[in-house]
Design a protein around this motif. Structure first.
Motif, PDB file in Angstrom:
ATOM      1  N   UNK A 448       0.729  -1.685   0.450  1.00 14.02           N
ATOM      2  CA  UNK A 448       0.724   0.305  -0.081  1.00 14.02           C
ATOM      3  C   UNK A 448       0.961   1.378  -0.480  1.00 14.02           C
ATOM      4  N   UNK A 449       2.029   1.458   0.816  1.00 15.86           N
ATOM      5  CA  UNK A 449       3.357   2.937   0.000  1.00 15.86           C
ATOM      6  C   UNK A 449       2.981   2.722  -1.165  1.00 15.86           C
ATOM      7  N   UNK A 450       3.360   3.875  -1.047  1.00 14.17           N
ATOM      8  CA  UNK A 450       3.860   4.717  -3.063  1.00 14.17           C
ATOM      9  C   UNK A 450       5.587   3.948  -2.989  1.00 14.17           C
ATOM     10  N   UNK A 451       5.956   3.042  -4.108  1.00 13.57           N
ATOM     11  CA  UNK A 451       7.199   3.342  -4.508  1.00 13.57           C
ATOM     12  C   UNK A 451       7.509   3.082  -5.416  1.00 13.57           C
ATOM     13  N   UNK A 452       8.595   3.677  -5.642  1.00  6.99           N
ATOM     14  CA  UNK A 452       9.387   3.999  -7.324  1.00  6.99           C
ATOM     15  C   UNK A 452       9.776   1.767  -7.577  1.00  6.99           C
ATOM     16  N   UNK A 453      10.031   1.599  -8.591  1.00  2.68           N
ATOM     17  CA  UNK A 453      10.626   0.423  -8.777  1.00  2.68           C
ATOM     18  C   UNK A 453      11.358   0.627 -10.201  1.00  2.68           C
ATOM     19  N   UNK A 454      12.607  -0.216 -10.609  1.00  4.19           N
ATOM     20  CA  UNK A 454      13.369  -0.007 -11.665  1.00  4.19           C
ATOM     21  C   UNK A 454      14.246  -1.682 -11.965  1.00  4.19           C
TER      22      UNK A 454
END
Length: 506
Positions: A448-454
């Motif tokens: 539920x926590x917003x995140x960046x992914x790569x």
């Protein structure tokens, strides 16, 4: 620079357990997912603080090496400084070296040159990992080409650091090309770096800048760089849009840019090889209203950062963290009184003397930069056309293109909360035909926590690329590439003025 978009799209699955993101401590061991290279460790162990100090002393003895000074007297001037730098590069076996001419608008009839050296990559000579710093000096009046301008820390120290990195890396073998750039014309407007950043085809075929590591004022002024600050350094990287003017507030972690990705790389891999040094992350292009040569490469859409000492003997505020009502921030309070005046500070004055440089500190800065550059020069490039679909509650599926011409052993997926700069856990992924969801908990993220992914590429020896840009931002409603990212990467994007490293706009 050219980005070759080839390869077949792949949807990847988790094939190995997630591991915590941390710094490696032992050679040839995989600690916390970060595997160091014994040869790189040996290279950086050869960095010699006395060599850096010798360069500082030699340049200071030219009396002035202001960009327009030419040769005012025997043994003096920027021409003497340039030829010293050229001779130092030329003495390193295996380097190609050139005097790179450019037009300096402030002195159009005076010969002005960068000095550039490079070790050609054996597999991908077109991929450039650039280490740079300017060698021109200045005194209180930026246009003064006559008076004493020894520039011990700015620019003797960065010149010494770049030359020393060239000495220890220049005789090794790398897949990608490592370029060492000593710029002139920085103090009046980044003229030398702007010229070469826009014209790399003068010396390289189909150049693709992987990263630009700029150092400026890395000498560790011994009146301000004390105690714990002897083992810290500032690492500047802008977001999108760039935080570049005096009144721009500092950036936030809920942002992304190619330079922020390079920032994470330096902190991770520089930390793996030089664990004694800790970065102080600055989420802006540079100090308020100030600038250095990394900006010329950011203007071309390339990843670039600035690396420097933590506390300067200068009235310039390091950031705009004091609050929106006080912008620009006032002079730092925790510096000596002579550092609080632009007339007596050890920067851009006759008082920037070699005796204020801490060579052991500059050597540790050199090790951080050398380790980062060598790692990138031996690594594949980042996967292409990365994307993620899903959300921050249930997880994501990722897709990307394998970079052409590389021999990756695996890929690594990582994520960071939008409230933090650095990735949490690394998930090794393979190239089988599955279509598995990577859940937030596997990435070290609370569902539920917003995140960046790569995702990054890793070769069989553990050399890791930058993470793919742009990162994808995921929240409870879905995943998307942040708006405006691609436009901001184009050459010339947000290049609203030529920066001068001057003090009159504080």
């Amino acid at each position: 620079m050219n980005r070759i978009l080839l390869g077949c799209a792949m949807v990847l699955t988790i094939t190995l357990a997630a591991v915590l993101l941390g710094f490696g401590r032992d050679h040839d061991r995989d600690n916390g997912g970060v595997k160091t290279d014994r040869e790189i460790s040996e290279m950086i162990s050869r960095i010699d603080a006395s060599q850096i100090q010798n360069t500082v002393n030699t340049l200071a003895n030219t009396f002035t090496h202001q960009s327009c000074s030419d040769s005012p007297a025997p043994g003096q001037g920027v021409t003497v400084a340039r030829e010293f730098i050229f001779s130092k590069y030329s003495a390193i076996p295996g380097l190609q070296v050139v005097r790179d001419p450019f037009v300096h608008p402030s002195c159009p009839t005076t010969p002005t040159f960068n000095v550039i050296a490079w070790k050609l990559g054996e597999t991908h000579p077109e991929r450039l990992v650039i280490v740079g710093g300017h060698y021109d000096s200045r005194t209180i009046n930026v246009s003064d080409s006559v008076d004493f301008a020894p520039a011990g820390n700015d620019a003797g120290a960065q010149t010494g650091v770049v030359l020393e990195i060239a000495r220890v890396l220049g005789q090794s073998r790398f897949e990608n090309t490592i370029v060492f750039m000593s710029f002139s014309g920085e103090e009046q407007g980044l003229f030398g770096s702007a010229s070469i950043a826009a014209n790399l085809t003068k010396y390289f075929t189909n150049p693709e800048v992987v990263a630009m590591l700029n150092t400026d004022i890395p000498g560790g002024n011994n009146t301000t760089t004390l105690g714990d600050d002897l083992f810290r350094f500032r690492l500047y990287s802008p977001g999108i849009p760039r935080e570049q003017f005096s009144t721009d507030p500092d950036g936030t972690t809920d942002n992304t840019s190619p330079s922020r990705g390079l920032m994470r790389y330096v902190a991770t891999w520089g930390g793996a090889y030089v664990p004694s040094m800790t970065p102080k992350i600055e989420l802006r292009q540079d100090r308020p209203g100030r600038g250095s040569d990394h900006i010329s490469f950011i203007n071309q859409g390339d990843p670039a950062v600035r690396i420097m000492e933590t506390v300067e003997c200068s009235p310039s505020p390091p950031d705009n963290s004091c609050g929106l009502t006080m912008l620009p921030c006032p002079t730092p309070a925790n510096i000596p009184d002579d550092c609080k005046s632009f007339l007596t500070a050890h920067q851009h004055t006759p008082f920037d003397l070699p005796q204020y440089v801490t060579p052991s500190y500059a050597a540790r800065i050199a090790q951080v930069i050398a380790a980062s550059a060598a790692s990138l020069a031996r690594a594949p490039i980042a996967p292409l056309n990365f994307n993620a679909v899903g959300d921050a509650v249930n997880g994501v599926k990722i897709s990307f293109q394998r970079p052409p011409g590389d021999e990756e052993e695996r890929f690594v997926v990582a994520a960071r909360p939008v409230t933090e700069n650095f990735y949490h856990q690394r998930v090794h992924v393979g190239t089988d035909d599955g279509n598995r969801v990577i859940t937030p908990d596997k990435l070290g993220i609370n569902p539920g926590d917003a995140f960046f992914v790569s995702v990054a590429s890793v070769d069989e020896d553990g050399h890791e690329s930058l993470f793919a840009f742009p990162e994808v931002r995921c929240d409870s409603s879905g995943c998307a590439v942040p708006a405006g990212v691609q436009a901001a990467m184009a050459p010339g994007a947000k290049a609203e003025r030529v920066f001068k490293d001057v003090d009159d706009d504080k």
